[in-house]
Design an enzyme around this catalytic site. Sequence first.
Site, PDB file in Angstrom:
ATOM      1  N   HIS A  25       0.851  -1.284  -0.094  1.00 51.37           N
ATOM      2  CA  HIS A  25      -0.037  -0.049  -0.175  1.00 51.37           C
ATOM      3  C   HIS A  25       0.643   1.097  -0.010  1.00 51.37           C
ATOM      4  CE1 HIS A  25      -3.607   2.299   1.650  1.00 51.37           C
ATOM      5  NE2 HIS A  25      -2.755   3.130   1.929  1.00 51.37           N
ATOM      6  N   GLU A  26       1.779   1.309   0.729  1.00 50.66           N
ATOM      7  CA  GLU A  26       2.548   2.364   1.300  1.00 50.66           C
ATOM      8  C   GLU A  26       3.668   2.507  -0.135  1.00 50.66           C
ATOM      9  OE1 GLU A  26       2.043   4.850   3.361  1.00 50.66           O
ATOM     10  OE2 GLU A  26       0.554   3.429   4.039  1.00 50.66           O
ATOM     11  N   HIS A  29       1.888   4.219  -3.141  1.00 54.01           N
ATOM     12  CA  HIS A  29       1.930   5.850  -2.977  1.00 54.01           C
ATOM     13  C   HIS A  29       3.335   6.414  -3.406  1.00 54.01           C
ATOM     14  CE1 HIS A  29      -1.785   6.139  -0.793  1.00 54.01           C
ATOM     15  NE2 HIS A  29      -1.239   5.589   0.530  1.00 54.01           N
TER      16      HIS A  29
END
Length: 246
Positions: A25-26, A29
């Site tokens: 997820h990170e 980003h």
Amino acid sequence: MGFDISDFLLYFSRIVTLLLVIPIHESAHAWVAYKLGDDTALRQGRITLNPVAHFDLFGTVLMLFTGYGWAKPVPINPLRMKKYRAGIALTALAGPVSNVIAALIAALAYAIIMSVSSGTDAIQIYYILETWQRGYIVTLTKGDPAILYICELLLFLVRINIGLAVFNMIPIPPLDGSNVLRYFTSEKYDRWMYQHQREISMVFLIVILSLNRIPSRFNPLYLISNFISSGIWNLVMLIPKAKWGW
């Protein structure tokens, strides 16, 4: 209060989420920000699957005990991006999208196992899915325990990933939804958010603490998660449908 195999698999799936899914997820980003022209996160080592690089103590504890949580925010400099607001929104949206993709992969793995199973195992896997979709506690009975445990773990991963995606789209800082919302707002909104950071943080904490106390039939996160989950299962069930006999 007893602690059975379903409880173990639930917490184990949350640990897997912390160690693998949240880093994805990170990193999503950071990777999207890099592709849009901002290498801030890249230079700080945030495009990595190493969970230590994304670790946030409070978010990790909440993830383990509630199923909702977060990691250390990915630093970005939208002034480096070609389009300021679009860059912020796309970078923020990348995280929840990665969670939905992870949920889809877990559901596909479940469908593949179902499509190649037969007899008692197939019946029990079908039972696990039906029980899970109705929101009941899954109980493993007959069949190959290893296959059934893997299937139950995959279902938990589907649920947690969808829950994280929906949770992160709440438009309250520091969640991703607040930055997605900024695409549709103005600098006046940015100034207002900056001036009311303390009040917004209080609202955020109240929301976090209230989520698990709201009955599922009234919980908007649960209803939206259920909608997305149904869409994913309707999609993956098309693949091995002939073998499932549904």
